[in-house]
Design an enzyme around this catalytic site. Structure first.
Site: not given
Length: 521
Positions: A285, A348, A399
């Site tokens: 990330e 995301k 994440c």
């Protein structure tokens, strides 16, 4: 049984601050059952103590109260590592640490406390009531994983990451069902505190405890049998290179180091021997801290390390519009081809409160998000599947999106492997990264799909479709690993096909004792 009865009597005799203090201590100790400590017996004993505290309470209100104190200790000890993210810039964010950690624990504690209050019946140590408590635990665990964006951290099932065999039933009923069984199995010995003169109740207590032990054996045996049937095949012609650059989070926040951090990823990829055998490179990330659509020359530089017949999968920031002042930004994963083009991307969907956006920002204009910049990140619609040149399609997650059961795969187009990119550098050398990795392992079991993970500071690795770790890095080190891609299972797991329905059936069965007693009352 007499010893258990004496212990129960001592718990029942506790009052006032001693009772609440014991509950908090017991709850805090329960957090030791999770990674990286894996003190599973401590978690089991703590659940027994919790149940005794609940059923020895004089009223339902007091049962809720004491369960809340236990749960506060549990979540405070289980989430203290979040404090690291506020200490990285202590001048700006240090003041937020106490209210956030204490407030989060106080809020999360409401859910097990609700389960305790609903399961309460003064002095009822019967196995049926304990199983009902486990069912209610699952309901409230599901609620805390969904209400107010949700926080599905350290589900009770996750204590079993220490044993791949014990993880396998998650393919049937997900982590939800395994949580119910775990709480039931660990708490049923609490019934052995039934008074000696209660003959029939004592026999039921013994039967329930033996049943818990038998269930434990069956779960392990069934899991071992499932693992034995795996042929351990890998996808032919695909070799992955996972790069863990171990970039300092403090440097990331200070700024001015973006070019050096990017170059470190390039250098590790290019200079580690064996690149000629690699087909796909994976960076973590935010590994590319630049807007790629605005810098075509940067994409050409990146193209120099992209394998000829493969791709680079990396984390970056995406913004809109492509020229002029930005109006939106996304935390993204991109696929970059050998000619420097971005062939696919995924944004995301499940953002971190305070990390990537400030909830109810209009009410709290004085609060800044932890990540650099004043603009909040935008959220994508949800799980997606994207194509990767030279490899099967992937299901990306960024994440902590990976912590949510049943929410990592686009069911309309199931991927062949999962890719989770993350930056756990926020949390330092703490339990957080280990527990995050555990969540990723359970997603692989639930979906029957291998998961490849690239983490800035660790833990990176490859997890097969049964949750077994094929290779992993250490936390806090620079590392490059080259590894084959495990195959997905040929058919979706039962949990992947049915979702929450089987866990709901387990809950319905578990609640039969409470429903039956109320109807007969």
């Amino acid at each position: 049984m007499q010893m258990m009865a004496r212990l129960y009597a001592r718990v029942e005799a506790l009052a006032g601050w001693r009772r609440r203090g014991f509950a908090v201590l017991l709850g805090a100790l329960s957090a030791l059952g999770f990674a990286p400590v894996h003190a599973v017996p401590v978690f089991a004993v703590s659940l027994i103590g919790l149940y005794w505290l609940i059923q020895s309470a004089p009223t339902r209100r007091m049962a809720f109260n004491i369960a809340w104190f236990w749960s506060f200790g549990h979540f405070a000890a289980g989430n203290f590592w979040i404090a690291n993210s506020f200490l990285l810039d202590i001048v700006r964010f240090g003041w937020m640490m106490p209210p956030v950690i204490a407030g989060l624990a106080a809020y999360l504690a409401l859910y097990p406390a609700l389960a305790g209050a609903l399961a309460w019946r003064k002095g009822d140590l019967s196995p049926g009531r304990i199983v009902a408590f486990a069912g209610l635990w699952l309901v409230t665990e599901w609620l805390r994983s969904h209400v107010l964006t949700g926080y599905a951290w350290n589900l009770a099932a996750y204590v079993w990451d220490v044993s791949p065999a014990m993880m396998q039933s998650a393919a049937l009923w997900g982590s939800w069902g395994l949580s119910l069984l775990t709480v039931a199995i660990f708490t049923l010995p609490a019934a052995l505190a039934t008074p000696p003169l209660a003959g029939a109740k004592q026999r039921a207590a013994v039967f329930g405890t033996v049943g818990a032990a038998l269930a434990l054996v069956l779960l392990f045996a069934g899991g071992a049998w499932r693992l034995a049937g795996d042929s351990g095949e890998h996808v032919p012609g695909v070799t992955l290179r996972i790069v863990q650059a171990n970039v300092s989070q403090i440097e990331k926040l200070k700024g001015g180091f973006s070019a050096q951090h990017f170059e470190k990823h390039m250098r590790l990829t290019r200079e580690t021997p064996g690149l000629e055998k690699v087909t796909h490179v994976i960076w973590p990330e935010s590994a590319i801290p630049f807007l790629l659509d605005r810098q075509p020359e940067l994409r050409q530089i990146i193209a120099s390390i992209v394998p000829a017949k493969g791709a680079l999968i990396a984390g970056t920031i995406r913004g809109a519009p492509s020229i002029g002042e930005l109006s939106q930004i996304w935390n993204s994963l991109v696929v970059i081809t050998p000619n420097g083009e971005v062939s696919a991307s995924a944004d995301k969907a499940h953002l971190v409160p305070l990390g990537e956006y400030v909830p109810m920002r209009s009410l709290f204009p004085f609060i800044s998000k932890l990540t650099p910049g004043s603009m909040d990140f935008s959220a994508a619609p949800g799980p997606t599947t994207i194509a990767v040149p030279g490899a099967p399609s992937i299901g990306p997650s960024i994440c902590y999106e990976v912590i949510f059961p049943g929410a990592v795969v686009d069911e309309t187009q199931r991927p062949d492997w999962l890719v989770n990119i993350t930056n756990d550098g926020w949390f330092g050398n703490s339990p957080g990264p280990y527990q995050h990795f555990t969540s990723a392992r359970f997603r692989a079991v639930e979906e029957g799909i291998p998961l490849v993970r690239a983490a800035n500071t660790g833990i990176s690795g490859v997890i097969d479709a049964y949750g077994r770790i094929e290779v992993e890095t250490k936390l806090g080190e620079s590392a490059v690993i080259d590894v084959a891609l495990p195959k997905a299972q040929e058919q979706p797991t039962i949990f992947a096909s049915n979702g929450i329905w089987i866990p709901l059936l387990l809950v319905a069965i578990a609640l039969i004792p409470i429903v039956a007693r109320r109807r007969s009352a």
